[in-house]
Design a protein around this motif. Structure first.
Motif, PDB file in Angstrom:
ATOM      1  N   SER A  47       0.824  -1.204   0.000  1.00 42.50           N
ATOM      2  CA  SER A  47       0.000   0.000   0.000  1.00 42.50           C
ATOM      3  C   SER A  47       0.859   1.255   0.000  1.00 42.50           C
ATOM      4  O   SER A  47       0.484   2.278  -0.573  1.00 42.50           O
ATOM      5  N   GLY A  48       2.040   1.183   0.644  1.00 38.71           N
ATOM      6  CA  GLY A  48       2.930   2.345   0.629  1.00 38.71           C
ATOM      7  C   GLY A  48       3.453   2.658  -0.751  1.00 38.71           C
ATOM      8  O   GLY A  48       3.572   3.824  -1.128  1.00 38.71           O
ATOM      9  N   GLU A  49       3.757   1.625  -1.526  1.00 36.58           N
ATOM     10  CA  GLU A  49       4.239   1.841  -2.888  1.00 36.58           C
ATOM     11  C   GLU A  49       3.141   2.412  -3.773  1.00 36.58           C
ATOM     12  O   GLU A  49       3.396   3.286  -4.609  1.00 36.58           O
ATOM     13  N   LEU A  50       1.918   1.946  -3.578  1.00 37.84           N
ATOM     14  CA  LEU A  50       0.801   2.496  -4.346  1.00 37.84           C
ATOM     15  C   LEU A  50       0.598   3.972  -4.026  1.00 37.84           C
ATOM     16  O   LEU A  50       0.367   4.786  -4.924  1.00 37.84           O
ATOM     17  N   ARG A  51       0.682   4.327  -2.752  1.00 33.18           N
ATOM     18  CA  ARG A  51       0.530   5.738  -2.370  1.00 33.18           C
ATOM     19  C   ARG A  51       1.676   6.576  -2.903  1.00 33.18           C
ATOM     20  O   ARG A  51       1.484   7.752  -3.252  1.00 33.18           O
ATOM     21  N   LEU A  52       2.877   5.999  -2.963  1.00 32.34           N
ATOM     22  CA  LEU A  52       4.023   6.730  -3.482  1.00 32.34           C
ATOM     23  C   LEU A  52       3.821   7.101  -4.949  1.00 32.34           C
ATOM     24  O   LEU A  52       4.036   8.251  -5.350  1.00 32.34           O
ATOM     25  N   TYR A  53       3.398   6.125  -5.771  1.00 32.75           N
ATOM     26  CA  TYR A  53       3.177   6.410  -7.190  1.00 32.75           C
ATOM     27  C   TYR A  53       2.025   7.386  -7.379  1.00 32.75           C
ATOM     28  O   TYR A  53       2.060   8.240  -8.270  1.00 32.75           O
ATOM     29  N   ARG A  54       1.010   7.278  -6.525  1.00 30.55           N
ATOM     30  CA  ARG A  54      -0.103   8.227  -6.606  1.00 30.55           C
ATOM     31  C   ARG A  54       0.367   9.633  -6.229  1.00 30.55           C
ATOM     32  O   ARG A  54      -0.032  10.621  -6.848  1.00 30.55           O
ATOM     33  N   ALA A  55       1.244   9.722  -5.228  1.00 30.57           N
ATOM     34  CA  ALA A  55       1.769  11.023  -4.820  1.00 30.57           C
ATOM     35  C   ALA A  55       2.672  11.625  -5.890  1.00 30.57           C
ATOM     36  O   ALA A  55       2.731  12.848  -6.044  1.00 30.57           O
ATOM     37  N   LEU A  56       3.388  10.772  -6.634  1.00 26.32           N
ATOM     38  CA  LEU A  56       4.233  11.285  -7.719  1.00 26.32           C
ATOM     39  C   LEU A  56       3.385  11.979  -8.780  1.00 26.32           C
ATOM     40  O   LEU A  56       3.750  13.047  -9.285  1.00 26.32           O
ATOM     41  N   ARG A  57       2.257  11.378  -9.133  1.00 22.92           N
ATOM     42  CA  ARG A  57       1.383  12.004 -10.127  1.00 22.92           C
ATOM     43  C   ARG A  57       0.798  13.308  -9.608  1.00 22.92           C
ATOM     44  O   ARG A  57       0.599  14.255 -10.373  1.00 22.92           O
ATOM     45  N   GLU A  58       0.516  13.370  -8.320  1.00 21.66           N
ATOM     46  CA  GLU A  58      -0.052  14.586  -7.757  1.00 21.66           C
ATOM     47  C   GLU A  58       0.998  15.676  -7.566  1.00 21.66           C
ATOM     48  O   GLU A  58       0.696  16.860  -7.721  1.00 21.66           O
ATOM     49  N   LEU A 117      -2.483   0.511 -15.068  1.00 16.32           N
ATOM     50  CA  LEU A 117      -1.341  -0.287 -15.509  1.00 16.32           C
ATOM     51  C   LEU A 117      -0.068   0.549 -15.569  1.00 16.32           C
ATOM     52  O   LEU A 117       0.995   0.113 -15.110  1.00 16.32           O
ATOM     53  N   LEU A 118      -0.155   1.748 -16.121  1.00 13.91           N
ATOM     54  CA  LEU A 118       1.024   2.603 -16.226  1.00 13.91           C
ATOM     55  C   LEU A 118       1.480   3.092 -14.858  1.00 13.91           C
ATOM     56  O   LEU A 118       2.685   3.170 -14.586  1.00 13.91           O
ATOM     57  N   THR A 119       0.543   3.432 -14.000  1.00 21.04           N
ATOM     58  CA  THR A 119       0.901   4.029 -12.718  1.00 21.04           C
ATOM     59  C   THR A 119       1.465   3.002 -11.750  1.00 21.04           C
ATOM     60  O   THR A 119       2.477   3.261 -11.083  1.00 21.04           O
ATOM     61  N   SER A 191       6.053  -0.508 -12.706  1.00 22.74           N
ATOM     62  CA  SER A 191       5.369   0.747 -12.983  1.00 22.74           C
ATOM     63  C   SER A 191       6.188   1.606 -13.938  1.00 22.74           C
ATOM     64  O   SER A 191       7.427   1.572 -13.940  1.00 22.74           O
ATOM     65  N   LEU A 192       5.488   2.392 -14.751  1.00 22.86           N
ATOM     66  CA  LEU A 192       6.175   3.345 -15.611  1.00 22.86           C
ATOM     67  C   LEU A 192       6.940   4.369 -14.792  1.00 22.86           C
ATOM     68  O   LEU A 192       7.924   4.942 -15.265  1.00 22.86           O
ATOM     69  N   LEU A 193       6.520   4.580 -13.553  1.00 20.35           N
ATOM     70  CA  LEU A 193       7.164   5.552 -12.671  1.00 20.35           C
ATOM     71  C   LEU A 193       8.290   4.942 -11.855  1.00 20.35           C
ATOM     72  O   LEU A 193       8.868   5.636 -11.005  1.00 20.35           O
ATOM     73  N   HIS A 194       8.587   3.675 -12.092  1.00 27.61           N
ATOM     74  CA  HIS A 194       9.666   3.025 -11.357  1.00 27.61           C
ATOM     75  C   HIS A 194      10.993   3.731 -11.658  1.00 27.61           C
ATOM     76  O   HIS A 194      11.356   3.926 -12.812  1.00 27.61           O
TER      77      HIS A 194
END
Length: 387
Positions: A47-58, A117-119, A191-194
């Motif tokens: 869940s932390g990794e999911l929040r990290l990628y979501r925070a990157l987009r924001e 998928l990308l995120t 993730s594309l954001l990796h």
């Protein structure tokens, strides 16, 4: 709800042979499925990794803009069936199928699926059956609500998370999943954001520092210095300093314009006026180059006016076209599974294929000129062969 196509049936010897290809995998670690990526309860990302990628987009607008452009550039598709009646019915279904909360059409489902998928590197969707045993809606599942179990190196089971437990879904045929560039032997997509969190953290730190410097330099602060000239002034220095401070605050109060008058040796200067803010253009551009290179989009599509020749822009457009075609190949199995299930539930056994719209990244005039030159070359070659 039981369905005639997804009802449980007895497992025959033929089915056992079909489910046993994992026994033929010789490169698998002999420690069992509880080692490394094949955990008994394996969540694609924490869940932390999911929040990290979501925070990157924001937090980094250029990342969110790049993903949004990829969603639009991947384009739309149509399904061609061997049976014309089935093709018309399938096209009507794909155009009007309910999606999530108030969405409509396969394109809405595809956009949310591709963005996930990308995120995050993994995407999960579900075909929801109605009371008639047909696909009544499409649903994009949140990765926090599902878990993947590796039954073998070649077989995966999708489970839902319910009160801390992993419960296998009743009809896995109705669930579609895709992983983006998974590592060998792993269920987890990439993730594309990796690789961007480190670079993005430095970029955001520079932006935050620029904001603090502008807050300090933009809101000018003054240093008012009073120098007593004699013994009498030194005796009353404290009282005079308080009086000067009060009058200065009154003169600089917000919304008022007034003069500041004082007597004695008083100097006023702006704090920080002699300091020079560091130039951030070069480091910011270097960081943005790393981000753009990872996202795979030409800089001009993201509003970056870097030096680029016409030839270079054409080559970048060709590279982007190949990237989009790779994404389309990755999405094809998911679309084919949805269409196949819908046709089977309707009782149609017909061949079909998914045809995407042409990607037109080049100018139409240049494309027409290229076709004209190719036609002339073919005509000349045919003329020479006829001699």
């Amino acid at each position: 709800m039981k369905n005639k196509f997804f009802g449980k049936r007895r497992k025959t010897q033929e089915d056992s042979g079909r489910d046993s290809p994992s026994l033929a995998v010789q490169t698998r670690s002999p420690g069992g499925y509880g080692l490394l990526p094949f955990q008994e309860n394996y969540l694609p990302q924490s869940s932390g990794e999911l929040r990290l990628y979501r925070a990157l987009r924001e937090g980094v607008p250029i990342i969110d803009a790049a993903i949004g452009k990829l969603l639009r550039l991947v384009g739309s598709f149509q399904v061609c069936c061997g049976n014309p009646a089935a093709g018309r019915a399938l096209a009507d279904f794909l155009r009007n199928v309910p999606v999530n909360y108030g969405g409509c059409g396969i394109q809405a489902f595809l956009t949310a699926y591709f963005a996930q998928l990308l995120t995050y590197g993994n995407a999960v969707g579900e075909m929801v059956l109605n009371s008639a045993g047909e696909i009544g809606a499409l649903y994009n599942a949140a990765l926090e609500d599902v878990e993947f179990k590796a039954l073998s190196p070649l077989k995966m089971q999708v489970c839902r998370r319910e009160q801390g437990q992993s419960i296998p879904v009743d009809y896995p045929e109705l669930v579609v999943t895709t992983a983006l560039n998974p590592e060998p032997g792993s269920l987890k997509g990439t993730s594309l954001l990796h690789g961007l969190p480190f670079v993005s953290a430095i970029l955001l730190q520079i932006y935050q520092t620029i904001g603090l410097n502008w807050e300090r330099a933009g809101n000018v602060r003054f240093a008012v210095t009073y120098r007593p000239s004699g013994d009498g002034d030194r005796a009353l220095a404290k009282e005079r300093a308080k009086q000067i401070a009060a009058e200065w605050s009154k003169a600089m109060a917000k919304g008022s314009i007034s003069d500041f008058v004082t007597v004695g040796d008083v100097s006023i200067r702006a704090i920080g006026a002699d300091n020079q803010v560091m130039d951030s253009d070069i480091p910011v551009r270097q960081l943005l180059e790393q981000i753009v290179a990872k996202l795979g989009l030409p800089p001009f599509l993201l509003g970056l006016s870097w030096s680029s020749t016409e030839r270079m822009s054409s080559q970048q457009a060709d590279i982007l076209t190949s990237e989009l075609e790779a994404y389309r190949r990755l999405l094809n199995p998911m679309l084919e599974q949805i269409c196949s299930v819908w046709l089977r539930l309707k009782g149609w056994d017909t061949e079909f294929r998914v045809e995407w719209e042409d990607i037109t990244m080049q100018d139409e005039t240049e494309s027409a000129n290229a076709r004209l030159l190719n036609a002339r070359a073919a005509e000349i070659e045919a003329r020479l062969k006829g001699r």
